[in-house]
Design a protein around this motif. Structure first.
Motif, PDB file in Angstrom:
ATOM      1  N   ALA A  88       0.687  -1.346  -0.021  1.00 64.64           N
ATOM      2  CA  ALA A  88       0.074  -0.061  -0.115  1.00 64.64           C
ATOM      3  C   ALA A  88       1.059   1.252  -0.150  1.00 64.64           C
ATOM      4  N   GLY A  89       2.222   0.994  -0.073  1.00 67.22           N
ATOM      5  CA  GLY A  89       2.885   2.073   0.144  1.00 67.22           C
ATOM      6  C   GLY A  89       2.953   3.232   1.252  1.00 67.22           C
ATOM      7  N   ILE A  90       2.736   2.579   2.526  1.00 70.51           N
ATOM      8  CA  ILE A  90       2.568   3.615   3.601  1.00 70.51           C
ATOM      9  C   ILE A  90       3.827   3.475   4.312  1.00 70.51           C
ATOM     10  N   ALA A  91       4.207   4.542   5.073  1.00 66.32           N
ATOM     11  CA  ALA A  91       5.384   4.609   5.847  1.00 66.32           C
ATOM     12  C   ALA A  91       5.090   5.282   7.283  1.00 66.32           C
ATOM     13  N   VAL A  92       5.887   5.142   8.241  1.00 66.36           N
ATOM     14  CA  VAL A  92       5.742   6.046   9.468  1.00 66.36           C
ATOM     15  C   VAL A  92       6.581   7.037   9.409  1.00 66.36           C
ATOM     16  N   LEU A  93       6.303   8.319   9.624  1.00 66.70           N
ATOM     17  CA  LEU A  93       7.355   9.483   9.859  1.00 66.70           C
ATOM     18  C   LEU A  93       7.383   9.876  11.350  1.00 66.70           C
ATOM     19  N   ASP A  94       8.416   9.382  11.873  1.00 69.66           N
ATOM     20  CA  ASP A  94       8.752   9.663  13.278  1.00 69.66           C
ATOM     21  C   ASP A  94       9.263  10.871  13.667  1.00 69.66           C
ATOM     22  N   LEU A 146      10.762  14.585   3.361  1.00 67.60           N
ATOM     23  CA  LEU A 146      10.487  15.352   4.670  1.00 67.60           C
ATOM     24  C   LEU A 146      11.519  14.929   5.705  1.00 67.60           C
ATOM     25  N   VAL A 147      12.584  13.901   5.351  1.00 69.04           N
ATOM     26  CA  VAL A 147      13.687  13.571   6.301  1.00 69.04           C
ATOM     27  C   VAL A 147      14.511  14.681   5.771  1.00 69.04           C
ATOM     28  N   GLY A 148      14.768  15.303   4.764  1.00 65.14           N
ATOM     29  CA  GLY A 148      15.616  16.337   4.565  1.00 65.14           C
ATOM     30  C   GLY A 148      15.076  17.705   4.910  1.00 65.14           C
ATOM     31  N   HIS A 149      13.925  18.052   4.857  1.00 60.65           N
ATOM     32  CA  HIS A 149      13.236  19.280   4.986  1.00 60.65           C
ATOM     33  C   HIS A 149      12.499  19.527   6.061  1.00 60.65           C
ATOM     34  N   MET A 150      12.027  18.513   6.869  1.00 57.87           N
ATOM     35  CA  MET A 150      11.169  18.862   8.279  1.00 57.87           C
ATOM     36  C   MET A 150      12.256  18.995   9.279  1.00 57.87           C
ATOM     37  N   LYS A 151      12.194  20.362   9.959  1.00 59.01           N
ATOM     38  CA  LYS A 151      12.947  21.018  10.935  1.00 59.01           C
ATOM     39  C   LYS A 151      12.325  21.348  12.343  1.00 59.01           C
ATOM     40  N   GLN A 152      11.106  21.703  12.070  1.00 53.42           N
ATOM     41  CA  GLN A 152      10.297  22.347  13.080  1.00 53.42           C
ATOM     42  C   GLN A 152       9.026  22.031  13.173  1.00 53.42           C
ATOM     43  N   ALA A 153       8.300  22.182  14.213  1.00 55.29           N
ATOM     44  CA  ALA A 153       7.026  21.994  14.170  1.00 55.29           C
ATOM     45  C   ALA A 153       6.295  22.834  15.309  1.00 55.29           C
ATOM     46  N   ARG A 155       7.271  26.054  15.898  1.00 49.51           N
ATOM     47  CA  ARG A 155       8.570  26.535  16.571  1.00 49.51           C
ATOM     48  C   ARG A 155       9.457  25.679  17.611  1.00 49.51           C
ATOM     49  N   VAL A 156       9.272  24.496  17.600  1.00 53.97           N
ATOM     50  CA  VAL A 156       9.792  23.570  18.066  1.00 53.97           C
ATOM     51  C   VAL A 156      10.931  22.647  17.177  1.00 53.97           C
ATOM     52  N   ASP A 157      12.177  22.710  17.707  1.00 54.05           N
ATOM     53  CA  ASP A 157      12.978  21.981  16.701  1.00 54.05           C
ATOM     54  C   ASP A 157      12.776  20.502  16.815  1.00 54.05           C
ATOM     55  N   VAL A 158      12.915  19.645  15.785  1.00 53.67           N
ATOM     56  CA  VAL A 158      12.321  18.381  15.712  1.00 53.67           C
ATOM     57  C   VAL A 158      13.398  17.609  14.643  1.00 53.67           C
ATOM     58  N   SER A 159      13.531  16.352  14.822  1.00 46.84           N
ATOM     59  CA  SER A 159      14.325  15.474  14.161  1.00 46.84           C
ATOM     60  C   SER A 159      13.223  14.377  13.537  1.00 46.84           C
ATOM     61  N   VAL A 160      13.382  14.058  12.255  1.00 46.82           N
ATOM     62  CA  VAL A 160      12.415  13.089  11.603  1.00 46.82           C
ATOM     63  C   VAL A 160      13.180  11.923  11.201  1.00 46.82           C
ATOM     64  N   SER A 161      12.498  10.861  11.184  1.00 46.68           N
ATOM     65  CA  SER A 161      13.023   9.438  10.726  1.00 46.68           C
ATOM     66  C   SER A 161      11.983   8.654  10.244  1.00 46.68           C
ATOM     67  N   ILE A 162      12.204   7.586   9.136  1.00 44.46           N
ATOM     68  CA  ILE A 162      11.236   6.821   8.529  1.00 44.46           C
ATOM     69  C   ILE A 162      11.240   5.417   9.330  1.00 44.46           C
TER      70      ILE A 162
END
Length: 261
Positions: A88-94, A146-153, A155-162
């Motif tokens: 189904a092509g679904i992943a989890v963005l942590d 998203l891993v390369g571009h998502m840095k904030q949510a 105004r809170v700095d975040v890190s993301v992974s698949i």
């Protein structure tokens, strides 16, 4: 059934999606093609199933990444294909952070951060929010971006992974329950009580097309609600009619409401 006869069953605002869904079904039934859609809301899934039922040579399978998923991707294929093993092509963005303020973020904060990167809503499934962060179900094809571009949510700095689906951290939907007393089950009356607005002010967003009842556009303020309906008002939030508990001696209806928080 002609295309015009099909349109009669749906709201005019749904015409564009009906056209796309009917094309998917026709291609599966007549050209033996298999299609994987973006994430669909429950109303879109209902439309797709309604159309597929008119084409006995096509089948539909919905996959949302979890048992209680609201938004799901659909696999549409000829009826002889086995879809159970299809991807189904679904992943989890942590989404996580070392900042303690991560525990204060809510669904809207995370969704806003994703949409703010130019991601379309239909590439995002359900969001599972916890004090540790968020597990967002996404179309796998946008994961690297998203891993390369998502840095904030918010105004809170975040890190993301698949992460794989097997590592999904599910969160239960939180409803803030209340019981209200109304003269009727009209949409405008119940919505004005839930959102604590005057009946006059609630009319504008409804008539402007900003309201959906169980994911179907509704512009009639007198539309009757029933138990199980989910009402969303753009800019105000969502609530569910949990139960209609009865009528008081004065003739008013007791309705139990769950407001999404």
């Amino acid at each position: 059934m002609t295309r015009l006869e099909i349109y009669d069953h749906f709201h005019p605002d749904e015409k564009a999606f009906v056209d796309r869904a009917w094309e998917w079904v026709e291609r599966a039934a007549e050209r033996h093609e298999t299609k994987r859609t973006d994430f669909l809301d429950p109303r879109q899934a209902h439309i797709l199933f309604t159309l597929a039922n008119r084409a006995p040579d096509a089948q539909v399978l919905l996959v949302g990444g979890s048992e209680q998923a609201e938004r799901k991707r659909a696999l549409i294929a000829p009826d002889y294909r086995s879809l159970e093993q299809e991807d189904a092509g679904i992943a989890v963005l942590d989404i996580s952070s070392d900042d303690r303020r991560i525990s204060e973020l809510d669904h809207g904060d995370y969704l806003g951060a994703l949409l703010g990167l130019g991601i379309k809503r239909d590439k995002i499934g359900d969001l599972h929010v916890s004090d540790e962060g968020c597990h967002a179900l996404i179309a796998e094809e946008i994961g690297d971006f998203l891993v390369g571009h998502m840095k904030q949510a918010h105004r809170v700095d975040v890190s993301v992974s698949i992460r794989p689906l097997s590592e999904l951290r599910e969160s239960k939907i939180a409803l803030e329950e209340q019981t209200i007393s109304v003269a009727s089950m009209r949409l405008d009356g119940i919505a004005s009580d839930v959102f604590r607005m005057s009946r006059t002010k609630i009319l504008a967003p409804i008539k402007a097309g900003r309201c959906r009842v169980s994911w179907k556009p509704v512009e009639d303020p007198s539309h009757p609600l029933k138990a199980g309906d989910v009402v969303s008002m753009k800019g105000f939030g969502r609530f569910k009619v949990i139960d209609v508990e009865g009528v008081s001696k004065s003739g008013r209806i007791r309705v139990r409401i769950g407001k999404f928080v």
